[in-house]
Design an enzyme around this catalytic site. Structure first.
Site, PDB file in Angstrom:
ATOM      1  N   LYS A 104      58.642  47.508 109.237  1.00 51.20           N
ATOM      2  CA  LYS A 104      58.121  48.448 110.248  1.00 51.20           C
ATOM      3  C   LYS A 104      56.744  48.976 109.836  1.00 51.20           C
ATOM      4  O   LYS A 104      55.791  48.965 110.615  1.00 51.20           O
ATOM      5  CB  LYS A 104      59.095  49.634 110.450  1.00 51.20           C
ATOM      6  CG  LYS A 104      60.512  49.202 110.822  1.00 51.20           C
ATOM      7  CD  LYS A 104      61.437  50.382 111.004  1.00 51.20           C
ATOM      8  CE  LYS A 104      61.740  51.180 109.746  1.00 51.20           C
ATOM      9  NZ  LYS A 104      62.530  50.474 108.716  1.00 51.20           N
TER      10      LYS A 104
ATOM     11  N   ARG B  15      58.504  54.012  95.187  1.00 55.46           N
ATOM     12  CA  ARG B  15      59.255  55.091  95.824  1.00 55.46           C
ATOM     13  C   ARG B  15      60.551  55.349  95.069  1.00 55.46           C
ATOM     14  O   ARG B  15      61.242  54.406  94.685  1.00 55.46           O
ATOM     15  CB  ARG B  15      59.570  54.708  97.278  1.00 55.46           C
ATOM     16  CG  ARG B  15      58.444  55.055  98.225  1.00 55.46           C
ATOM     17  CD  ARG B  15      58.631  54.508  99.608  1.00 55.46           C
ATOM     18  NE  ARG B  15      59.953  54.699 100.208  1.00 55.46           N
ATOM     19  CZ  ARG B  15      60.250  54.335 101.457  1.00 55.46           C
ATOM     20  NH1 ARG B  15      59.317  53.786 102.224  1.00 55.46           N
ATOM     21  NH2 ARG B  15      61.450  54.516 101.945  1.00 55.46           N
TER      22      ARG B  15
ATOM     23  N   ARG C 140      71.024  53.394 102.357  1.00 52.27           N
ATOM     24  CA  ARG C 140      70.113  53.417 103.516  1.00 52.27           C
ATOM     25  C   ARG C 140      70.537  52.371 104.554  1.00 52.27           C
ATOM     26  O   ARG C 140      70.480  52.626 105.763  1.00 52.27           O
ATOM     27  CB  ARG C 140      68.663  53.178 103.050  1.00 52.27           C
ATOM     28  CG  ARG C 140      68.076  54.397 102.337  1.00 52.27           C
ATOM     29  CD  ARG C 140      66.905  54.070 101.416  1.00 52.27           C
ATOM     30  NE  ARG C 140      65.769  53.495 102.094  1.00 52.27           N
ATOM     31  CZ  ARG C 140      64.742  52.907 101.468  1.00 52.27           C
ATOM     32  NH1 ARG C 140      64.735  52.832 100.131  1.00 52.27           N
ATOM     33  NH2 ARG C 140      63.748  52.438 102.147  1.00 52.27           N
TER      34      ARG C 140
ATOM     35  N   ARG D 206      66.220  57.766 114.778  1.00 50.08           N
ATOM     36  CA  ARG D 206      67.165  57.108 113.878  1.00 50.08           C
ATOM     37  C   ARG D 206      68.609  57.482 114.177  1.00 50.08           C
ATOM     38  O   ARG D 206      69.516  57.038 113.477  1.00 50.08           O
ATOM     39  CB  ARG D 206      66.849  57.562 112.448  1.00 50.08           C
ATOM     40  CG  ARG D 206      66.269  56.497 111.562  1.00 50.08           C
ATOM     41  CD  ARG D 206      65.921  57.172 110.264  1.00 50.08           C
ATOM     42  NE  ARG D 206      65.856  56.275 109.177  1.00 50.08           N
ATOM     43  CZ  ARG D 206      64.694  55.842 108.657  1.00 50.08           C
ATOM     44  NH1 ARG D 206      63.553  56.206 109.177  1.00 50.08           N
ATOM     45  NH2 ARG D 206      64.722  55.056 107.617  1.00 50.08           N
TER      46      ARG D 206
ATOM     47  N   ARG E 164      58.843  46.318  95.900  1.00 52.34           N
ATOM     48  CA  ARG E 164      57.695  46.936  96.588  1.00 52.34           C
ATOM     49  C   ARG E 164      57.007  48.000  95.726  1.00 52.34           C
ATOM     50  O   ARG E 164      57.668  48.777  95.048  1.00 52.34           O
ATOM     51  CB  ARG E 164      58.244  47.581  97.868  1.00 52.34           C
ATOM     52  CG  ARG E 164      57.302  48.469  98.576  1.00 52.34           C
ATOM     53  CD  ARG E 164      57.839  48.853  99.921  1.00 52.34           C
ATOM     54  NE  ARG E 164      59.011  49.721  99.880  1.00 52.34           N
ATOM     55  CZ  ARG E 164      59.579  50.213 100.966  1.00 52.34           C
ATOM     56  NH1 ARG E 164      59.128  49.899 102.142  1.00 52.34           N
ATOM     57  NH2 ARG E 164      60.623  50.992 100.850  1.00 52.34           N
TER      58      ARG E 164
END
Ligand code: AP5
Length: 237
Positions: free
Chosen positions: A29, A177, A188, A104, A143
């Site tokens: 996204k 993160r 998640r 969400r 990431r």
């Protein structure tokens, strides 16, 4: 044409587009939102980025959100909808908007209807990025981002051209993160399945949902999204 679709089609087609990018964590996204900013001059409204900024600044919202985000759970609906309301009010009417990570929950989708009406905007598309969950764990755990300019990288798929140096700003500082651990990603994903996926039928009933293969290369995904936006921009007969 169903009555709900007719209502959507009858709305003015000249308004700047408002687009929801939907998909589980790591679906791409944020990556696609960045490309839409560069190529279409749209504005990204990422509740994840807003919450991380609030955590970093130590605001009351940030203090409330910090532990929830680290567990991979969802921050209360009223908190994120208030952030979106405030942000929408700052965007010029002619500029297109990308909702990244919002709504969400079904309650957030309902709140968004009210916010769009209040800010005189029309939802043009909901794009679901379809992905393979196993690949997401790999994507997210690899990431990292430049600590200075935020440019995104990946341990295997997108390394800086010169090792340890940001391609964009030359910084040598990078960050990961705190919620990008394999265990938190599983929470998640479970939150996505239980609370976010149920909003798709709401938008499907309005004829707004389009699906894109999020496992394709980044540029290919971007082209598929672009084709959908061009279609949504076309004047309705
Ligand atoms: P948020 O920041 O929204 O995180 P997320 O939805 O989990 O999504 P990510 O940012 O992890 O993934 P992405 O889909 O943007 O993928 P990306 O482009 O980075 O939310 C974080 C937390 O905040 C939530 O858990 C919650 O606690 C809270 N929160 C936020 N919004 C909320 C809300 N509305 N309500 C309640 N709580 C909320 O890509 C991932 C990686 O894959 C990158 O390395 C990228 O380079 C790579 N990649 C991308 N596309 C491709 C591709 N096509 N092929 C190969 N690699 C790719």
């Amino acid at each position: 044409m169903r009555r709900e679709e007719a209502r959507v089609a009858a709305q003015p087609s000249t308004a700047a587009p408002a687009l929801i990018l939907l998909g589980p964590p790591g679906a791409g996204k944020g990556t696609q939102a960045q490309l839409l900013i560069e190529r279409r001059g749209m504005v990204q409204l990422s509740t994840g980025d807003m919450l991380r900024a609030a955590v970093a600044a130590g605001t009351p919202v940030g203090q409330e959100a910090r532990a929830i985000m680290e567990r991979g759970e969802l921050v209360p609906d009223s908190v994120v909808s208030a952030l979106i309301d405030e942000a929408l009010g700052r965007i010029p009417a002619g500029q297109g908007v990308i909702f990244d990570g919002y709504p969400r929950t079904v309650a957030q989708a309902e709140a968004l209807d009210g916010l769009l009406a209040r800010h005189a905007r029309r939802l043009s598309r909901v794009i679901e990025l379809q992905v393979d969950e196993e690949a997401l764990i790999d994507r997210i755990s690899g990431r990292f981002a430049c600590a200075r300019c935020g440019a995104g990288y990946h341990d295997r798929h997108k390394r800086p051209r010169a090792p340890g140096v940001c391609d964009v700003c030359g910084s040598t500082e990078f960050r990961r993160r705190p919620d990008d651990t394999a265990e938190t990603v599983r929470t998640r994903l479970a939150e996505y399945r239980a609370k976010t996926a149920p909003i798709l039928p709401v938008y499907e009933a309005r004829g707004l949902v389009a699906r894109v293969d999020g496992m394709a290369p980044i540029e290919e995904v971007a082209r598929a999204i672009d084709r959908l936006l061009v279609d949504a921009d076309r004047p309705h007969p």
